[in-house]
Design a protein around this motif. Structure first.
Motif, PDB file in Angstrom:
ATOM      1  N   ASN A 106      51.139  34.683  16.378  1.00 37.81           N
ATOM      2  CA  ASN A 106      50.796  34.726  17.780  1.00 37.81           C
ATOM      3  C   ASN A 106      49.464  35.178  17.837  1.00 37.81           C
ATOM      4  N   LYS A 107      49.117  36.257  17.077  1.00 37.88           N
ATOM      5  CA  LYS A 107      47.629  36.866  17.042  1.00 37.88           C
ATOM      6  C   LYS A 107      46.795  36.259  16.226  1.00 37.88           C
ATOM      7  N   LYS A 108      46.887  35.389  15.472  1.00 37.79           N
ATOM      8  CA  LYS A 108      46.063  34.511  14.617  1.00 37.79           C
ATOM      9  C   LYS A 108      45.935  33.202  15.433  1.00 37.79           C
ATOM     10  N   ASN A 109      46.996  32.721  16.108  1.00 35.95           N
ATOM     11  CA  ASN A 109      46.764  31.707  17.066  1.00 35.95           C
ATOM     12  C   ASN A 109      45.825  32.014  17.883  1.00 35.95           C
ATOM     13  N   ARG A 110      45.955  33.095  18.607  1.00 32.29           N
ATOM     14  CA  ARG A 110      45.156  33.509  19.942  1.00 32.29           C
ATOM     15  C   ARG A 110      43.293  33.594  19.273  1.00 32.29           C
ATOM     16  N   ALA A 111      43.483  33.999  18.053  1.00 38.87           N
ATOM     17  CA  ALA A 111      42.101  34.209  17.349  1.00 38.87           C
ATOM     18  C   ALA A 111      41.461  32.673  17.299  1.00 38.87           C
ATOM     19  N   ALA A 112      42.366  31.796  16.717  1.00 41.89           N
ATOM     20  CA  ALA A 112      41.839  30.505  16.440  1.00 41.89           C
ATOM     21  C   ALA A 112      41.236  29.977  17.755  1.00 41.89           C
ATOM     22  N   GLN A 113      42.169  29.936  18.743  1.00 39.70           N
ATOM     23  CA  GLN A 113      41.536  29.434  20.112  1.00 39.70           C
ATOM     24  C   GLN A 113      40.397  30.154  20.542  1.00 39.70           C
ATOM     25  N   GLN A 114      40.237  31.215  20.277  1.00 34.78           N
ATOM     26  CA  GLN A 114      39.068  32.096  20.824  1.00 34.78           C
ATOM     27  C   GLN A 114      37.973  31.688  20.055  1.00 34.78           C
ATOM     28  N   ALA A 115      38.058  31.433  18.860  1.00 39.91           N
ATOM     29  CA  ALA A 115      36.995  31.021  17.711  1.00 39.91           C
ATOM     30  C   ALA A 115      36.654  29.488  18.220  1.00 39.91           C
ATOM     31  N   GLN A 116      37.700  28.637  18.569  1.00 41.00           N
ATOM     32  CA  GLN A 116      37.359  27.262  18.828  1.00 41.00           C
ATOM     33  C   GLN A 116      36.396  27.244  20.189  1.00 41.00           C
ATOM     34  N   LYS A 117      36.866  28.219  21.166  1.00 40.49           N
ATOM     35  CA  LYS A 117      36.446  28.104  22.377  1.00 40.49           C
ATOM     36  C   LYS A 117      34.974  28.460  22.549  1.00 40.49           C
ATOM     37  N   ALA A 118      34.756  29.673  21.522  1.00 40.29           N
ATOM     38  CA  ALA A 118      33.385  30.018  21.388  1.00 40.29           C
ATOM     39  C   ALA A 118      32.473  29.382  20.703  1.00 40.29           C
ATOM     40  N   SER A 119      33.200  28.580  19.522  1.00 42.63           N
ATOM     41  CA  SER A 119      32.075  27.430  18.758  1.00 42.63           C
ATOM     42  C   SER A 119      31.858  26.340  19.735  1.00 42.63           C
ATOM     43  N   THR A 120      32.755  25.976  20.567  1.00 39.33           N
ATOM     44  CA  THR A 120      32.321  24.993  21.637  1.00 39.33           C
ATOM     45  C   THR A 120      31.296  25.222  22.503  1.00 39.33           C
ATOM     46  N   GLU A 121      31.443  26.418  22.966  1.00 36.73           N
ATOM     47  CA  GLU A 121      30.274  27.159  23.785  1.00 36.73           C
ATOM     48  C   GLU A 121      29.015  27.039  22.975  1.00 36.73           C
ATOM     49  N   LEU A 122      28.927  27.382  21.930  1.00 36.55           N
ATOM     50  CA  LEU A 122      27.837  27.592  20.960  1.00 36.55           C
ATOM     51  C   LEU A 122      27.288  26.249  20.862  1.00 36.55           C
TER      52      LEU A 122
END
Ligand SMILES: [Zn+2]
Length: 1044
Positions: free
Chosen positions: A832-848
């Motif tokens: 669960n923790k890693k999935n949250r991290a994956a989603q946050q990283a994906q979101k951050a990279s989209t914003e980037l």
């Protein structure tokens, strides 16, 4: 076994010295864990290789202070002595001790533990008058000598120490056993390993600085652990996780007490911690203990929009006062690696009095500045650097830390991507040689073939079943395929879902398995992905490609052809050969009965081709029919259709972004998704029924009613009633909340519903009661993940459980002992923790990428930068707006720091003037000399998109008001995908599989465009993705939503 006595001098928790005498038994045989062993040691587990130039034995001081260096995976042949490990436990506490133990357990690290104090010949009795340090050094040296002798001189042994006297005393005592300093060691043996050298020098600096600490107190001391514990028990203190407000990081934080027993019912779930003194050195994410302040000192959260952290206290408008407290202790630090930026040369000079200590600014707003001791500050000033916090004494305003490594120049794409990974604790190094050695071979010379022995154990579907896959264009990792056929003269239908048999290739506990478990998922960023499994599996042997034999795990349902009721379900290992590798658009075209070129059929003559095509089309039709039925069934149960928006960056050859494109949903997306949901559901039933206390399932808890307030109130302002009592009521009332004049309204309401949702989570069936298994979004009583084992570790666990369940059914016991409920529950938390991290990283990279896209453009001349936006929330000094064209959200300020407000004149021009704002529940007005302007919820406005650059933090998109009317080129029937869908070519992310599908709601448009008719957009676009991906993504904006 020989008995001796061992004398220990320990410190009690109150600081008193205690002398402890322990009986101590030594034996002749203690495992050496070396593959060179000549003595037949009982070397169970990992062993050090024999083909090294030396083994290294760090002394106590080195292990205590430089443990991090040994975490570098390139280092080999490390022997940790029991003496050193115990010292870590005493000097550094449980947390660091556990890190050392994990290192020892992890087969990816080439290090072992030698129980030197139990070995008869390496154990040393402490001499009279010998200091503890001297004795420990002697023990470690004696262990080093023992290794050299035990391995019959075949391996040189190097002991490393930071104590020059030790080097002088021991270096010439024994040939083959060398005693040198850490620096010398790294220079001689690892001269190429830059990371180790940098780490060493920065730890050295940090250690030197620590010795010269000042003593003036800045914070109150933390209370001792036993006082905290007693206080929590008595209800005097409250325990929880510290959450710092990103927008007001200096002042506002809260402690979430959810899930913890607390006797004070007045506290809902949150305690506000206001200001730095009250926060008392706690860092975002720490588990803290808080004491409530007297009620007279309680305050509210600030509900105004804030840019950065510059808001002055006096001007804040506070929301309702809430329990407010002060932190009295910290139960667990949650420190991780942080990415920081060093100050510019100019600002460093003002700090220079403070010797070489530099205040660095973390990328994450929520983390305090970290003081780093370095002499390289000048060289580092334009770089992003990874640092760790070492300590935060009560005498220091800031925590002290050391730098670990340099990522690269700030602002460069690679640096920024690496930053996103580290900030989310995502560690994805290339797969190691040892891992790759476990992989099967597949080369042109030696192609991989199915093993005849295995074929006999499997059900062979190669001749009997028409199997095909439907994925996005260019998909490499095909983990699911489908089949459907008619049985019993048309009375029965057999639906099949065939999933890559990853666990056939990855055995439990292997290096590859451990690596996959650590990653837990494949990470998808805007322009790239990091696989969970090596490419030989994910893109080749486990990928269910067309025309080749593959192992699969299958679920086959026998359905009544008329009622579609399930007669029978078969689960098991199979061997398949997929006939067609379709992509979504092609499958939809076939379904629509249109002309299409199917690659697999181009070689055939026309009559053969027509026959095959007819067969395939029929299969797709039956599949669609079944899927519609399944969907309708879930709809009756209350399945939700929510809304999220994702936009995909379209890149040219040089990786420049040429467009941001939302993606089009097709009915076939939903058909495939529905079949996968069905398979996941039935596998969940099977493993839960077989293993009621230790199966891995996924649930989606119902949302908390209070989170719906924003949705309900917002809808009410437009005359719609949203019923949130159940998922069914919610789904139906959302369906009714349609403004024919503005299709966006329904989209926004669904987006708000999405934000109110909880996250779907993995759990072990033994950890919660069965009434909590329910998946609210999918309206299913049980659910799990089975269909994507190539990119999700949970699915691999589920495959193993299903294999075990099948074995149990056949009266055999599972091949391997199953994980216990506790182990499985821990694993679920990790995933669960890693999935949250994956989603946050994906979101951050989209914003980037969004920022990169707009940074290149001049907002005042480029038409791309002006867009239509819809107001979706009202704040004290502005509004939050959604830009449908780019799927982005952001604040629009109507009042600035100088107290000026933005008014729109009669000519439609916006101007900053001194004036006032007034906020109502569904609108906000600005009044100045020009007049009064009203901004109402769900109204369209025109905004200009600019990028707000930041040196230390991520860039962000800023919306500026251009006018309070819809953007002119925007007509109601036009949505972003139009015309652009033709432009959608192969983009980098297109390869990432179905979960990457962006989607966009279309059903409420009064008129369907040609494309929409063509692609048969259905009422429920790709619900599967929605729930699995987008809902969870947009949850991250809760901060905005929850403060309303
Ligand atoms: Zn041995």
């Amino acid at each position: 076994m020989i008995k001796t006595e061992k004398v220990l001098h320990l410190k009690s928790s109150r600081g008193r010295k205690v002398r402890v005498v322990r009986e101590h038994y030594v034996r002749k045989r203690v495992p050496c864990y070396s593959s060179l062993c000549q003595a037949d040691c009982d070397n169970d587990g990992k062993v050090l290789p024999g083909d090294l130039t030396h083994y290294v034995v760090p002394d106590v001081g080195v292990v205590v202070d430089y443990q991090e260096i040994f975490e570098i995976r390139e280092l080999q042949g490390i022997v940790f002595t029991q003496t050193a490990c115990q010292a870590v436990h005493h000097c550094k506490g449980r947390r660091q001790y556990n890190r050392l133990r994990n290192l020892l357990k992890d087969p990816r690290h080439d290090c072992v533990l030698f129980a030197n104090e139990f070995q008869e010949f390496s154990f040393c009795l402490r001499d009279n008058g010998e200091s503890q340090e001297q004795w420990q050094t002697r023990c470690v040296y004696s262990a080093a000598v023992w290794y050299y002798n035990h391995l019959a001189g075949m391996m040189d042994v190097v002991m490393i120490t930071e104590d020059q006297d030790v080097i002088a005393q021991y270096s010439n005592l024994h040939s083959g056993v060398y005693v040198i300093s850490v620096q010398e060691y790294l220079q001689n043996f690892w001269s190429e390993l830059q990371a180790a050298h940098e780490l060493y020098s920065s730890i050295c600096h940090a250690l030197q600085e620590k010795e010269s600490e000042c003593t003036e107190r800045e914070f109150s001391d933390h209370l001792p652990a036993e006082v905290l514990e007693a206080g929590i028990k008595a209800g005097r203190y409250i325990q929880g996780t510290l959450n710092v407000n990103k927008h007001r990081a200096q002042t506002e934080a809260s402690v979430r007490t959810e899930g913890l027993s607390n006797k004070n019912t007045e506290l809902s779930s949150e305690v506000l911690v206001y200001g730095n003194k009250n926060r008392n050195r706690a860092v975002h994410g720490d588990i803290v203990v808080v004491e409530l302040l007297p009620k007279s000192e309680w305050r509210g959260k600030v509900s105004a929009l804030t840019k950065g952290q510059l808001e002055k206290n006096g001007e804040d408008i506070q929301s309702k006062r809430m329990p407010t407290g002060s932190i009295v202790g910290i139960l667990q630090r949650n420190w991780r690696d942080y990415v920081v930026t060093f100050p510019t040369r100019e600002s460093t000079q003002s700090q220079s009095r403070n010797s070489q200590r530099i205040l660095t600014v973390p990328w994450d707003y929520r983390i305090p500045k970290i003081r780093i001791s370095t002499q390289q500050a000048d060289a580092l000033q334009d770089h992003r650097v990874v640092v760790r916090i070492d300590s935060w004494e009560s005498t220091s305003l800031y925590p002290n830390g050391h730098n670990v490594r340099v990522l690269g120049r700030a602002g460069e794409l690679e640096t920024e991507i690496q930053t996103i990974l580290i900030e989310n604790c995502i560690h994805v190094p290339p797969f190691s040689d040892a891992q790759l050695k476990e992989m099967p071979l597949n080369s042109p010379e030696k192609p991989w073939k199915v093993d005849p022995a295995r074929v006999a154990e499997r059900r062979d579907l190669r001749e009997s079943h028409l199997v095909f896959s439907i994925d996005p264009v260019g998909c490499e990792d095909v983990d699911d395929t489908l089949s459907v056929r008619s049985l019993a003269g048309g009375k029965l239908l057999e639906l099949g879902v065939h999933i890559a048999d990853v666990t056939h290739f990855v055995s439990e506990g292997s290096l590859t398995d451990l690596e996959a478990q650590a990653r837990a998922t494949t990470y998808y960023l805007a322009d790239r992905r990091y696989d969970m499994l090596p490419a030989i599996l994910s893109a080749d042997l486990c990928s269910l490609l067309g025309g080749v034999d593959r192992y699969a795990m299958s679920v086959l349902w026998e359905l009544d052809a008329h009622t579609l009721a399930v007669n029978n379900v078969w689960y098991g290992r199979t061997i398949i050969r997929s006939s067609y590798q379709l992509h979504y658009e092609l499958a939809q075209t076939l379904l629509n009965g249109e002309q299409a070129e199917v690659l697999e059929l181009t070689q055939l003559n026309s009559s053969e081709r027509d026959a095959k095509l007819a067969q395939l089309t029929q299969a797709l039709e039956i599949l669609t029919h079944v899927a519609r039925h399944l969907r309708a069934q879930r709809d009756r149960g209350g399945a939700l259709e929510l809304e999220g928006v994702e936009v995909r960056a379209q890149l040219d050859n040089e990786k420049n972004i040429i467009a941001l494109v939302p993606c089009q949903p097709l009915e076939i997306h939903e058909t495939v998704a529905e079949c996968m949901i069905y398979a996941n559901h039935w596998v969940a039933r099977k493993i839960q029924e077989t293993f009621p206390h230790q199966a891995l399932l996924r649930h989606h808890p119902p949302p908390r009613q209070e989170f719906f307030t924003l949705l309900v109130d917002s809808a009410k302002s437009r005359g719609f009633t949203i019923d949130t009592r159940s998922n069914k009521a919610l789904a139906e009332s959302l369906d009714r909340a349609v403004d024919l004049q503005d299709p966006l309204l329904n989209r926004l309401l669904r987006m708000m519903a999405t934000q109110a949702m909880s996250q779907a989570l993995y759990f072990s069936t033994g950890a919660i009661s069965q009434d909590q298994y329910y998946h609210y979004g999918l309206a299913l009583d049980r659910y799990t993940h089975f269909t994507s084992p190539i990119r999700r570790y949970a699915d691999m666990v589920v495959h193993r459980l299903l294999t075990a369940a099948i074995a149990v059914e056949k009266g055999r016991s599972p091949a391997k002992a199953l994980a216990t409920n506790k182990e499985l529950d821990e694993l679920a938390h990790h995933i669960n923790k890693k999935n949250r991290a994956a989603q946050q990283a994906q979101k951050a990279s989209t914003e980037l990428f969004q920022c990169l896209y707009f940074k290149e453009r001049d907002p005042h001349t480029d038409q791309c930068c002006v867009a239509d936006a819809v107001i979706y929330a009202i704040r004290d000094n502005g509004v939050l707006a959604f830009v449908p064209l780019y799927g982005m959200k952001g604040p629009v300020y109507l009042k600035n720091r100088e107290g000026q407000v933005l008014s729109v004149g009669q000519d439609g021009r916006c101007e900053w003037q001194s004036g006032s704002v007034r906020r109502y529940s569904d609108r906000i007005t600005t009044t100045s000399l020009i007049g009064t302007t009203t901004f109402t919820l769900f109204n369209h406005i025109t905004v200009r998109i600019c990028v707000q650059s930041s040196r230390c933090h991520p860039d962000s998109v800023n919306l500026e008001l251009v006018g309070n009317r819809p953007h002119l080129s925007m007509t109601l029937h036009q949505t972003p995908s139009h015309g652009r869908s033709q432009l959608v070519q192969e983009v980098v992310r297109l390869a990432e599989g179905a979960t990457q599908q962006a989607q966009e709601k279309a059903s409420w448009r009064p008129e369907l465009s040609k494309e929409e008719q063509e692609f048969c957009q259905s009422k429920s676009p790709n619900l599967y993705l929605l729930l699995e991906e987008i809902r969870e993504l947009s949850l991250m904006d809760l901060e905005y939503a929850a403060t309303a």
